[in-house]
Design an enzyme around this catalytic site. Sequence first.
Site, PDB file in Angstrom:
ATOM      1  N   TYR A  89      -9.813  -1.512  11.348  1.00  0.00           N
ATOM      2  CA  TYR A  89      -9.112  -2.187  10.247  1.00  0.00           C
ATOM      3  C   TYR A  89     -10.048  -3.188   9.548  1.00  0.00           C
ATOM      4  O   TYR A  89     -10.091  -3.256   8.310  1.00  0.00           O
ATOM      5  CB  TYR A  89      -7.889  -2.891  10.832  1.00  0.00           C
ATOM      6  N   ALA A 140       4.791   1.294  -1.835  1.00  0.00           N
ATOM      7  CA  ALA A 140       5.665   0.241  -2.376  1.00  0.00           C
ATOM      8  C   ALA A 140       7.103   0.309  -1.893  1.00  0.00           C
ATOM      9  O   ALA A 140       7.922  -0.509  -2.301  1.00  0.00           O
ATOM     10  CB  ALA A 140       5.642   0.287  -3.909  1.00  0.00           C
ATOM     11  N   ASN A 195      -2.061  -1.152  -2.398  1.00  0.00           N
ATOM     12  CA  ASN A 195      -1.407  -1.900  -1.320  1.00  0.00           C
ATOM     13  C   ASN A 195      -1.252  -1.101  -0.031  1.00  0.00           C
ATOM     14  O   ASN A 195      -1.275  -1.678   1.055  1.00  0.00           O
ATOM     15  CB  ASN A 195      -0.022  -2.359  -1.805  1.00  0.00           C
ATOM     16  N   LYS A 200     -11.114  -3.145   5.583  1.00  0.00           N
ATOM     17  CA  LYS A 200     -10.765  -4.238   4.660  1.00  0.00           C
ATOM     18  C   LYS A 200     -12.008  -5.018   4.201  1.00  0.00           C
ATOM     19  O   LYS A 200     -12.075  -5.482   3.063  1.00  0.00           O
ATOM     20  CB  LYS A 200      -9.745  -5.175   5.318  1.00  0.00           C
TER      21      LYS A 200
HETATM   22  P1  NAP Z   1       3.821  -2.166   6.292  1.00  0.00           P
HETATM   23  O1  NAP Z   1       5.020  -3.012   6.500  1.00  0.00           O
HETATM   24  O2  NAP Z   1       3.352  -1.351   7.450  1.00  0.00           O
HETATM   25  O3  NAP Z   1       4.044  -1.214   5.026  1.00  0.00           O
HETATM   26  C1  NAP Z   1       2.989  -0.372   4.619  1.00  0.00           C
HETATM   27  C2  NAP Z   1       3.411   0.420   3.412  1.00  0.00           C
HETATM   28  O4  NAP Z   1       2.310   1.274   3.061  1.00  0.00           O
HETATM   29  C3  NAP Z   1       4.606   1.331   3.685  1.00  0.00           C
HETATM   30  O5  NAP Z   1       5.391   1.420   2.520  1.00  0.00           O
HETATM   31  C4  NAP Z   1       3.942   2.670   4.000  1.00  0.00           C
HETATM   32  O6  NAP Z   1       4.746   3.785   3.732  1.00  0.00           O
HETATM   33  C5  NAP Z   1       2.783   2.624   3.002  1.00  0.00           C
HETATM   34  N1  NAP Z   1       1.734   3.558   3.360  1.00  0.00           N
HETATM   35  C6  NAP Z   1       0.972   3.556   4.477  1.00  0.00           C
HETATM   36  N2  NAP Z   1       0.129   4.595   4.451  1.00  0.00           N
HETATM   37  C7  NAP Z   1       0.357   5.267   3.297  1.00  0.00           C
HETATM   38  C8  NAP Z   1      -0.187   6.421   2.700  1.00  0.00           C
HETATM   39  N3  NAP Z   1      -1.149   7.129   3.317  1.00  0.00           N
HETATM   40  N4  NAP Z   1       0.260   6.810   1.480  1.00  0.00           N
HETATM   41  C9  NAP Z   1       1.227   6.107   0.863  1.00  0.00           C
HETATM   42  N5  NAP Z   1       1.805   5.017   1.375  1.00  0.00           N
HETATM   43  C10 NAP Z   1       1.378   4.597   2.592  1.00  0.00           C
HETATM   44  O7  NAP Z   1       2.574  -3.042   5.847  1.00  0.00           O
HETATM   45  P2  NAP Z   1       2.535  -4.435   5.046  1.00  0.00           P
HETATM   46  O8  NAP Z   1       2.525  -5.533   6.048  1.00  0.00           O
HETATM   47  O9  NAP Z   1       3.525  -4.453   3.941  1.00  0.00           O
HETATM   48  O10 NAP Z   1       1.064  -4.339   4.454  1.00  0.00           O
HETATM   49  C11 NAP Z   1       0.805  -4.015   3.091  1.00  0.00           C
HETATM   50  C12 NAP Z   1      -0.681  -4.209   2.835  1.00  0.00           C
HETATM   51  O11 NAP Z   1      -1.028  -5.567   3.143  1.00  0.00           O
HETATM   52  C13 NAP Z   1      -1.571  -3.336   3.733  1.00  0.00           C
HETATM   53  O12 NAP Z   1      -2.684  -2.889   3.007  1.00  0.00           O
HETATM   54  C14 NAP Z   1      -1.989  -4.274   4.841  1.00  0.00           C
HETATM   55  O13 NAP Z   1      -3.211  -3.896   5.417  1.00  0.00           O
HETATM   56  C15 NAP Z   1      -2.093  -5.587   4.063  1.00  0.00           C
HETATM   57  N6  NAP Z   1      -1.989  -6.777   4.901  1.00  0.00           N
HETATM   58  C16 NAP Z   1      -0.843  -7.060   5.588  1.00  0.00           C
HETATM   59  C17 NAP Z   1      -0.800  -8.212   6.378  1.00  0.00           C
HETATM   60  C18 NAP Z   1       0.423  -8.606   7.151  1.00  0.00           C
HETATM   61  O14 NAP Z   1       0.362  -9.621   7.861  1.00  0.00           O
HETATM   62  N7  NAP Z   1       1.538  -7.916   7.051  1.00  0.00           N
HETATM   63  C19 NAP Z   1      -1.921  -9.043   6.464  1.00  0.00           C
HETATM   64  C20 NAP Z   1      -3.072  -8.698   5.761  1.00  0.00           C
HETATM   65  C21 NAP Z   1      -3.082  -7.576   4.981  1.00  0.00           C
HETATM   66  P3  NAP Z   1       5.655   4.487   4.869  1.00  0.00           P
HETATM   67  O15 NAP Z   1       7.011   3.856   4.755  1.00  0.00           O
HETATM   68  O16 NAP Z   1       5.632   5.930   4.506  1.00  0.00           O
HETATM   69  O17 NAP Z   1       5.016   4.216   6.201  1.00  0.00           O
END
Ligand code: NAP
Length: 247
Positions: A155, A13, A90, A159
């Site tokens: 991925y 988060a 998330n 998902k």
């Molecule tokens: P993001 O910008 O890469 O941020 C991911 C977040 O998850 C960061 O806060 C990261 O922490 C944290 N994280 C990753 N691995 C972790 C772990 N092992 N333990 C704890 N925290 C962890 O990604 P986002 O775009 O916000 O995506 C959030 C969710 O939405 C994901 O599940 C992604 O698959 C999904 N999603 C995103 C999109 C899109 O277009 N952006 C589309 C479909 C689905 P750090 O700061 O430590 O890296």
Amino acid sequence: MKFSGKNVLVTGASRSIGAEIAKTLASFGLKVWINYRSKPEIADRLKEEIEANGGQAALIHFDVTDEEGFLGGLKTIIDCDGGLSYLVNNAGITNDKLAIRMKTEEFMDIVDANLKSAFIGCREALKLMSKQRFGSVVNIASIVGERGNLGQTNYAASKGGMIAMNKSFAYEGAARNVRFNCITPGFIETDMTRVLKDDIKENYIKNIPLGRFGSSKEVAEAVAFLLSDYSSYITGEVLKVNGGLYL
Ligand code: NAP
């Protein structure tokens, strides 16, 4: 938005979609547990921002791939608040490459990070929430889990698995008033998609009926709906937040 519960854990988060979910849920009066795995200063700034706006937030440090860490984090929350009303799984990562070049470990690492972690979260939430006879979980899946994508077999598997797993949890939780739902975002402007080259982005946008990428806020508001009392008769569902990209 109406919430009968009091607190929520949002994994991953500290930034991007997770941070927006945390802010949105805090604005509806929930105490938000901000899970982070790195950069405590960013998580701290988010907590301060939520509190400056009159909300309640607390930080909880663990890596979702570390089962002991995840369980320890949940124990801290229960010791402090006496229960957990809501969970948002998330946290997620990508590591894209064509399947023929993908090592088995590269496949499994993404499945572990995205799917195994969500399983641990859902299982523990079900145990805790069953005792309270109340709770709601939202799993952040992806459009890629619905339709696949080039370069994303790992991925997509994580998902797509999440969507199927969510339905099974919904069956198991229903008798105890614990709901499980998925959100499948399309392309959302975050750090995850910022790395895409401009021509690739423009190509994606051409195929999105609403003609743009979505915002983290638009995902967060859908999450709030699925956690809230406004969706009290919805479980096992998949809510697409994708601008009409996959109808
Ligand atoms: P993001 O910008 O890469 O941020 C991911 C977040 O998850 C960061 O806060 C990261 O922490 C944290 N994280 C990753 N691995 C972790 C772990 N092992 N333990 C704890 N925290 C962890 O990604 P986002 O775009 O916000 O995506 C959030 C969710 O939405 C994901 O599940 C992604 O698959 C999904 N999603 C995103 C999109 C899109 O277009 N952006 C589309 C479909 C689905 P750090 O700061 O430590 O890296």
